[in-house]
Motif scaffolding. Structure first.
Motif, mmCIF file in Angstrom:
data_model
loop_
_atom_site.group_PDB
_atom_site.id
_atom_site.type_symbol
_atom_site.label_atom_id
_atom_site.label_comp_id
_atom_site.label_asym_id
_atom_site.label_seq_id
_atom_site.Cartn_x
_atom_site.Cartn_y
_atom_site.Cartn_z
ATOM 1 N N LEU A 38 27.731 48.096 22.466
ATOM 2 C CA LEU A 38 26.914 47.631 21.345
ATOM 3 C C LEU A 38 25.861 46.636 21.813
ATOM 4 O O LEU A 38 24.682 46.731 21.421
ATOM 5 N N MET A 39 26.251 45.670 22.649
ATOM 6 C CA MET A 39 25.282 44.692 23.125
ATOM 7 C C MET A 39 24.196 45.343 23.972
ATOM 8 O O MET A 39 23.017 44.947 23.891
ATOM 9 N N ARG A 40 24.577 46.337 24.774
ATOM 10 C CA ARG A 40 23.566 47.063 25.547
ATOM 11 C C ARG A 40 22.579 47.756 24.622
ATOM 12 O O ARG A 40 21.371 47.765 24.860
ATOM 13 N N VAL B 272 21.810 46.983 21.458
ATOM 14 C CA VAL B 272 20.948 46.015 20.776
ATOM 15 C C VAL B 272 19.923 45.435 21.751
ATOM 16 O O VAL B 272 18.753 45.245 21.404
ATOM 17 N N ALA B 273 20.339 45.165 22.986
ATOM 18 C CA ALA B 273 19.409 44.647 23.990
ATOM 19 C C ALA B 273 18.258 45.615 24.206
ATOM 20 O O ALA B 273 17.107 45.203 24.434
ATOM 21 N N ALA B 274 18.546 46.920 24.125
ATOM 22 C CA ALA B 274 17.502 47.923 24.308
ATOM 23 C C ALA B 274 16.495 47.915 23.168
ATOM 24 O O ALA B 274 15.374 48.392 23.323
ATOM 25 N N LEU B 275 16.886 47.362 22.021
ATOM 26 C CA LEU B 275 15.974 47.284 20.876
ATOM 27 C C LEU B 275 15.088 46.040 20.928
ATOM 28 O O LEU B 275 14.081 45.966 20.214
ATOM 29 N N LEU B 276 15.478 45.062 21.774
ATOM 30 C CA LEU B 276 14.739 43.801 21.875
ATOM 31 C C LEU B 276 13.663 43.880 22.946
ATOM 32 O O LEU B 276 13.767 44.651 23.899
ATOM 33 N N HIS C 225 28.575 42.323 31.661
ATOM 34 C CA HIS C 225 28.642 43.777 31.797
ATOM 35 C C HIS C 225 27.575 44.462 30.956
ATOM 36 O O HIS C 225 27.141 45.575 31.281
ATOM 37 N N ALA C 226 27.151 43.807 29.874
ATOM 38 C CA ALA C 226 26.109 44.374 29.019
ATOM 39 C C ALA C 226 24.716 44.121 29.569
ATOM 40 O O ALA C 226 23.732 44.626 29.022
ATOM 41 N N GLY C 227 24.605 43.341 30.655
ATOM 42 C CA GLY C 227 23.308 43.080 31.264
ATOM 43 C C GLY C 227 22.504 41.988 30.598
ATOM 44 O O GLY C 227 21.288 41.898 30.789
ATOM 45 N N LEU C 228 23.170 41.143 29.834
ATOM 46 C CA LEU C 228 22.513 40.025 29.156
ATOM 47 C C LEU C 228 22.899 38.715 29.818
ATOM 48 O O LEU C 228 23.893 38.644 30.552
ATOM 49 N N ASP C 229 22.126 37.676 29.553
ATOM 50 C CA ASP C 229 22.433 36.340 30.052
ATOM 51 C C ASP C 229 22.877 35.450 28.898
ATOM 52 O O ASP C 229 22.357 35.559 27.780
ATOM 53 N N VAL C 230 23.832 34.565 29.181
ATOM 54 C CA VAL C 230 24.310 33.614 28.178
ATOM 55 C C VAL C 230 23.415 32.379 28.183
ATOM 56 O O VAL C 230 23.226 31.755 29.224
ATOM 57 N N LEU D 226 24.636 32.619 22.009
ATOM 58 C CA LEU D 226 23.217 32.949 22.040
ATOM 59 C C LEU D 226 22.929 33.595 23.389
ATOM 60 O O LEU D 226 23.174 33.003 24.438
ATOM 61 N N LEU D 227 22.421 34.828 23.348
ATOM 62 C CA LEU D 227 22.182 35.618 24.549
ATOM 63 C C LEU D 227 20.697 35.928 24.670
ATOM 64 O O LEU D 227 19.960 35.899 23.680
ATOM 65 N N VAL D 228 20.258 36.254 25.881
ATOM 66 C CA VAL D 228 18.856 36.575 26.112
ATOM 67 C C VAL D 228 18.749 37.823 26.976
ATOM 68 O O VAL D 228 19.572 38.054 27.869
ATOM 69 N N VAL D 229 17.739 38.641 26.679
ATOM 70 C CA VAL D 229 17.434 39.813 27.498
ATOM 71 C C VAL D 229 16.654 39.333 28.711
ATOM 72 O O VAL D 229 15.530 38.854 28.576
ATOM 73 N N PRO D 230 17.206 39.436 29.924
ATOM 74 C CA PRO D 230 16.553 38.842 31.090
ATOM 75 C C PRO D 230 15.355 39.616 31.601
ATOM 76 O O PRO D 230 14.462 39.059 32.220
ATOM 77 N N ALA D 231 15.332 40.934 31.367
ATOM 78 C CA ALA D 231 14.246 41.771 31.875
ATOM 79 C C ALA D 231 14.206 43.012 31.016
ATOM 80 O O ALA D 231 14.979 43.158 30.063
ATOM 81 N N ARG D 232 13.319 43.921 31.378
ATOM 82 C CA ARG D 232 13.187 45.136 30.587
ATOM 83 C C ARG D 232 14.479 45.928 30.609
ATOM 84 O O ARG D 232 14.985 46.289 31.662
ATOM 85 N N VAL D 233 15.030 46.178 29.400
ATOM 86 C CA VAL D 233 16.191 47.044 29.245
ATOM 87 C C VAL D 233 15.696 48.329 28.616
ATOM 88 O O VAL D 233 14.989 48.310 27.622
ATOM 89 N N ASP D 234 16.031 49.477 29.210
ATOM 90 C CA ASP D 234 15.538 50.772 28.743
ATOM 91 C C ASP D 234 15.909 50.996 27.287
ATOM 92 O O ASP D 234 17.076 50.976 26.922
#
Length: 241
Positions: A131-133, A135-139, A196-201, A214-222
């Motif tokens: 799920l986090m992966r 959502v990260a792809a939508l950000l 594991h979801a590829g996000l940073d805390v 609170l998490l952040v997308v560190p780089a482009r997630v497909d």
């Protein structure tokens, strides 16, 4: 197939609850899923305001109180949910919402500034990492994800549940959503799952008995294939645009 709903109107303040296949209902404290945002909820909204990462996608928005609270602060937001009756309540409150699963085509994939997974919605699909992966792809890069976690020590079990809307007065259950798998992510297991979801805390903390990350997308997630990008509905525009 559209989830079953009755034609009975809602009277009074509705109750929003999760019911398991065993029949046991779960109603959150103070019926908060169906009532306007309280002080704790508005503190979450103020955090989004301070982060200045609009527009906001509320995943599993239910009756839409976070979307309404964000709109009251001038923050463009869209809620998505699979329970049509809950969305009826949200629309009656003036919330901008769509009948949509987060795993289906979502408007403006890769362009949302932030997203919310509150009220246990980290359990949607029973796989918090997946799920986090998603959502990260939508950000967009640098986008923020605010997640509500389960208390430390909670068993990371999986249940089959559905959302039900119950009228405040008059008839009983007036709308139900589809059955779906629902899991948990305890606060003391969050960091490993986030990694594991590829996000940073950015931070993990407790506020009035609720546990947040609170998490952040560190780089482009497909964001997925072109077929996954739905531009028929664009992110809500900011005030004056």
């Amino acid at each position: 197939m559209r989830p079953h709903t009755t034609e009975a109107p809602l009277h009074g303040v509705p109750t929003a609850l999760l019911r398991g296949e065993c029949g046991t209902p779960f109603v959150p404290p103070d019926n908060r899923w169906a009532t306007p945002a309280d002080d704790a909820e508005r503190a979450f909204v103020e955090l989004v305001v301070e982060l200045d990462v609009a527009p906001v996608l509320d995943v599993g928005c239910g009756p839409g109180r976070h979307v309404v609270a964000l709109a009251e602060r001038g923050i463009p937001a869209l809620g998505i949910d699979v329970c049509e009756r809950a969305l009826d309540v949200a629309r009656n409150r003036g919330a901008s919402v769509l009948h949509r699963s987060v795993f289906d085509r979502v408007p403006a994939a890769g362009r949302w500034g932030s997203a919310l997974l509150l009220d246990g919605n980290i359990g949607i699909g029973a796989d918090p990492v997946r799920l986090m992966r998603r959502v990260a792809a939508l950000l967009r890069p640098g986008g923020r994800l605010l997640v509500e976690l389960d208390p430390p020590g909670t068993a990371a079990d999986v249940r089959r549940v559905r959302l039900e809307i119950v009228a405040g007065h008059g008839p009983g259950t007036v709308g139900v959503g589809p059955w779906f798998d629902f899991g948990r992510l305890p606060a003391d297991q969050a960091e490993a799952s986030v990694a594991h979801a590829g996000l940073d805390v950015v931070d993990i903390w407790s506020d009035r008995g609720r546990h947040l990350a609170l998490l952040v997308v560190p780089a482009r997630v497909d964001a997925g294939s072109a077929a996954d990008v739905d531009d028929t509905v664009r992110p809500p525009a900011g005030p004056g645009s």
